[in-house]
Enzyme design. Structure first.
Site, PDB file in Angstrom:
ATOM      1  N   ARG A 171      11.465   2.706  -0.055  1.00 46.22           N
ATOM      2  CA  ARG A 171      10.689   3.780  -0.727  1.00 46.22           C
ATOM      3  C   ARG A 171      11.549   4.551  -1.735  1.00 46.22           C
ATOM      4  O   ARG A 171      11.404   5.757  -1.913  1.00 46.22           O
ATOM      5  CB  ARG A 171      10.056   4.741   0.293  1.00 46.22           C
ATOM      6  CG  ARG A 171       9.108   4.085   1.253  1.00 46.22           C
ATOM      7  CD  ARG A 171       7.872   3.501   0.565  1.00 46.22           C
ATOM      8  NE  ARG A 171       7.072   2.751   1.522  1.00 46.22           N
ATOM      9  CZ  ARG A 171       7.120   1.410   1.657  1.00 46.22           C
ATOM     10  NH1 ARG A 171       7.892   0.671   0.881  1.00 46.22           N
ATOM     11  NH2 ARG A 171       6.364   0.797   2.545  1.00 46.22           N
ATOM     12  N   SER A 221       0.429   6.520   4.612  1.00 46.31           N
ATOM     13  CA  SER A 221       1.403   6.850   5.662  1.00 46.31           C
ATOM     14  C   SER A 221       2.174   8.089   5.245  1.00 46.31           C
ATOM     15  O   SER A 221       2.811   8.097   4.196  1.00 46.31           O
ATOM     16  CB  SER A 221       2.397   5.702   5.854  1.00 46.31           C
ATOM     17  OG  SER A 221       1.727   4.593   6.361  1.00 46.31           O
ATOM     18  N   GLU A 291       7.266  10.462   3.751  1.00 44.03           N
ATOM     19  CA  GLU A 291       7.199   9.453   2.685  1.00 44.03           C
ATOM     20  C   GLU A 291       6.394  10.050   1.522  1.00 44.03           C
ATOM     21  O   GLU A 291       6.717   9.863   0.359  1.00 44.03           O
ATOM     22  CB  GLU A 291       6.508   8.195   3.212  1.00 44.03           C
ATOM     23  CG  GLU A 291       6.193   7.178   2.118  1.00 44.03           C
ATOM     24  CD  GLU A 291       5.748   5.835   2.664  1.00 44.03           C
ATOM     25  OE1 GLU A 291       6.129   5.464   3.797  1.00 44.03           O
ATOM     26  OE2 GLU A 291       5.011   5.137   1.947  1.00 44.03           O
TER      27      GLU A 291
HETATM   28  C1  LIG Z   1      -5.211   4.828   1.827  1.00 44.08           C
HETATM   29  C2  LIG Z   1      -3.808   4.676   1.314  1.00 44.08           C
HETATM   30  C3  LIG Z   1      -3.079   3.541   1.635  1.00 44.08           C
HETATM   31  C4  LIG Z   1      -1.762   3.404   1.174  1.00 44.08           C
HETATM   32  N1  LIG Z   1      -1.072   2.271   1.496  1.00 44.08           N
HETATM   33  C5  LIG Z   1       0.197   2.123   1.060  1.00 44.08           C
HETATM   34  C6  LIG Z   1       0.943   0.946   1.391  1.00 44.08           C
HETATM   35  O1  LIG Z   1       0.473   0.043   2.052  1.00 44.08           O
HETATM   36  N2  LIG Z   1       2.218   0.861   0.935  1.00 44.08           N
HETATM   37  C7  LIG Z   1       2.807   1.845   0.184  1.00 44.08           C
HETATM   38  O2  LIG Z   1       3.967   1.708  -0.210  1.00 44.08           O
HETATM   39  N3  LIG Z   1       2.106   2.945  -0.141  1.00 44.08           N
HETATM   40  C8  LIG Z   1       0.834   3.114   0.263  1.00 44.08           C
HETATM   41  N4  LIG Z   1       0.144   4.239  -0.073  1.00 44.08           N
HETATM   42  C9  LIG Z   1       0.790   5.301  -0.870  1.00 44.08           C
HETATM   43  C10 LIG Z   1       0.683   5.132  -2.394  1.00 44.08           C
HETATM   44  O3  LIG Z   1      -0.463   4.392  -2.765  1.00 44.08           O
HETATM   45  C11 LIG Z   1       1.946   4.491  -2.976  1.00 44.08           C
HETATM   46  O4  LIG Z   1       3.103   5.232  -2.668  1.00 44.08           O
HETATM   47  C12 LIG Z   1       1.847   4.366  -4.506  1.00 44.08           C
HETATM   48  O5  LIG Z   1       2.935   3.597  -4.960  1.00 44.08           O
HETATM   49  C13 LIG Z   1       1.857   5.721  -5.216  1.00 44.08           C
HETATM   50  O6  LIG Z   1       1.432   5.516  -6.551  1.00 44.08           O
HETATM   51  P1  LIG Z   1       0.635   6.657  -7.335  1.00 44.08           P
HETATM   52  O7  LIG Z   1       0.373   6.161  -8.686  1.00 44.08           O
HETATM   53  O8  LIG Z   1      -0.525   7.102  -6.543  1.00 44.08           O
HETATM   54  O9  LIG Z   1       1.757   7.770  -7.369  1.00 44.08           O
HETATM   55  P2  LIG Z   1       1.530   9.353  -7.331  1.00 44.08           P
HETATM   56  O10 LIG Z   1       1.026   9.740  -5.974  1.00 44.08           O
HETATM   57  O11 LIG Z   1       0.754   9.791  -8.520  1.00 44.08           O
HETATM   58  O12 LIG Z   1       3.015   9.841  -7.461  1.00 44.08           O
HETATM   59  C14 LIG Z   1       3.977   9.562  -6.440  1.00 44.08           C
HETATM   60  C15 LIG Z   1       5.352   9.918  -7.012  1.00 44.08           C
HETATM   61  O13 LIG Z   1       5.648   9.022  -8.064  1.00 44.08           O
HETATM   62  C16 LIG Z   1       5.902   9.728  -9.276  1.00 44.08           C
HETATM   63  N5  LIG Z   1       5.341   8.941 -10.387  1.00 44.08           N
HETATM   64  C17 LIG Z   1       4.076   8.452 -10.491  1.00 44.08           C
HETATM   65  N6  LIG Z   1       3.945   7.748 -11.634  1.00 44.08           N
HETATM   66  C18 LIG Z   1       5.139   7.821 -12.267  1.00 44.08           C
HETATM   67  C19 LIG Z   1       5.640   7.299 -13.496  1.00 44.08           C
HETATM   68  N7  LIG Z   1       4.877   6.572 -14.325  1.00 44.08           N
HETATM   69  N8  LIG Z   1       6.924   7.563 -13.833  1.00 44.08           N
HETATM   70  C20 LIG Z   1       7.712   8.315 -13.023  1.00 44.08           C
HETATM   71  N9  LIG Z   1       7.304   8.831 -11.861  1.00 44.08           N
HETATM   72  C21 LIG Z   1       6.025   8.582 -11.468  1.00 44.08           C
HETATM   73  C22 LIG Z   1       5.232  11.088  -9.116  1.00 44.08           C
HETATM   74  O14 LIG Z   1       5.874  12.089  -9.882  1.00 44.08           O
HETATM   75  C23 LIG Z   1       5.398  11.332  -7.608  1.00 44.08           C
HETATM   76  O15 LIG Z   1       6.644  11.902  -7.316  1.00 44.08           O
HETATM   77  C24 LIG Z   1      -1.174   4.417   0.372  1.00 44.08           C
HETATM   78  C25 LIG Z   1      -1.926   5.555   0.028  1.00 44.08           C
HETATM   79  C26 LIG Z   1      -3.235   5.688   0.505  1.00 44.08           C
HETATM   80  C27 LIG Z   1      -4.028   6.902   0.123  1.00 44.08           C
END
Ligand SMILES: Cc1cc2nc3c(=O)[nH]c(=O)nc-3n(C[C@H](O)[C@H](O)[C@H](O)COP(=O)(O)OP(=O)(O)OC[C@H]3O[C@@H](n4cnc5c(N)ncnc54)[C@H](O)[C@@H]3O)c2cc1C
Length: 300
Positions: A171, A221, A291
């Site tokens: 992560r 998570s 996380e």
């Molecule tokens: C139902 C559900 C299931 C999930 N299952 C998983 C799973 O199986 N595995 C897993 O790893 N995660 C899972 N996640 C968590 C999440 O989807 C991941 O961590 C995903 O990678 C986050 O992406 P995001 O675009 O939503 O990031 P955001 O939530 O928008 O941001 C997360 C972080 O990344 C930074 N960020 C976002 N985009 C950028 C960019 N372009 N440049 C620099 N920084 C950036 C933000 O500033 C923040 O600190 C799950 C979430 C949910 C709600």
């Protein structure tokens, strides 16, 4: 009284005093002073210049699926990249812009008969968020399939980082250490059988639906996997499933999730997180590290 105001600056849509609960998967979070939706790298660069001139802090969001934004909201400029969502496939390389959904990227790979990225079929984040977090599931990790990423440095310079330079860990990626903004990522995949790829994606999504409370708002998570343990099992064994503060509840279906069951606030989420951490620590002397990213201001 809440007044929503939209302005257009250099063709970029900007909302003022915008509730971030409109974007987060938990449906919680305070307001941002400004939210911008760039559609190109040039527009992101213009926004960085503007923020620098006005001395405004910047926060970048993707799909907001791994975030708790505190109820006091975010000061300065929030850049949401979801309108930069192009996906291109050439030979065995899939290049997706930062705001493209990981799910759509796996669908594009399947359509072109490319294998390796099936594990991400149900991860609801964007490509930028996936690189930032090194998102992973079911034994697969973003780190294993990324060839390179284009980033924008805090000095507003475009830079290409290869897999090694991205310094992936559990992560973790270098993006977290250098405050880079991910603009796009290229995945190196292998030719495979379209039907088999689809079957694997369907299988993983069925597994996900059977174990996770996908019918309720959550941020996935909440806790990282502590060395030698599983967060969900520790929480389950501590009898915390169903524990509730305000409208936030430790999911009865999956102990690692906290769900919004009744108009929860970010403060409710933080109370539940603290209670879970304290209880698990008292029982097992294991610290559960979050996380989910917790950002923003406390409510005054
Ligand atoms: C139902 C559900 C299931 C999930 N299952 C998983 C799973 O199986 N595995 C897993 O790893 N995660 C899972 N996640 C968590 C999440 O989807 C991941 O961590 C995903 O990678 C986050 O992406 P995001 O675009 O939503 O990031 P955001 O939530 O928008 O941001 C997360 C972080 O990344 C930074 N960020 C976002 N985009 C950028 C960019 N372009 N440049 C620099 N920084 C950036 C933000 O500033 C923040 O600190 C799950 C979430 C949910 C709600």
């Amino acid at each position: 009284m809440f007044i929503r105001k939209m302005i257009i600056m250099k063709n970029i849509k900007i909302l003022k005093n915008e509730p971030l609960s409109n974007y987060t998967f938990t449906k919680t979070g305070g307001n941002a002073d400004m939210v911008a939706f760039p559609t190109s790298v040039k527009q992101v660069q213009e926004l960085l210049n503007m923020a620098k001139e006005k001395n405004m802090p910047i926060t970048v969001l993707g799909n907001a699926s791994n975030l708790i934004i505190k109820d006091g909201g975010i000061t300065g400029l929030v850049i949401i990249l979801t309108e930069m969502n192009n996906i291109e496939v050439e030979d065995n390389l899939v290049t997706a812009q930062a705001g493209a959904r990981y799910i759509d990227t796996t669908i594009a790979a399947q359509k072109h008969g490319l294998t390796g990225i099936e594990f991400a079929a149900g991860i609801p984040g964007s490509i930028g968020g996936a690189i930032f977090m090194n998102a992973g599931a079911y034994g697969g990790e973003t780190a294993n399939v990324v060839d390179s990423a284009m980033v924008l440095t805090p000095e507003n310079e475009i830079k290409k980082l290869d897999n090694k330079e991205l310094d992936f860990g559990y992560r973790h990626s270098s993006v977290q250490d250098y405050d880079d903004i991910v603009l796009s990522a290229t995945f190196k995949l292998k030719p495979g059988d379209r039907d088999k790829i689809q079957a694997e994606m369907d299988h993983l999504n069925e597994l996900r639906a059977s174990k996770q409370p996908l019918d309720l708002p959550s941020c996935g998570s909440v806790f990282k996997r502590p060395k030698g343990y599983f967060a969900g099992k520790l929480i389950h064994d501590a009898g915390l499933q169903g524990y509730q503060s305000g409208g936030a509840q430790v999911s009865k279906k999956h102990a690692g999730f906290i769900v919004n069951i009744d108009h929860a606030t970010a403060t409710d989420y933080l109370h539940v997180i603290k209670h879970v951490q304290d209880t698990v620590y008292k029982k097992n002397q294991v610290h559960l590290e979050t996380e989910v990213r917790i950002i923003g201001n406390d409510k005054k």
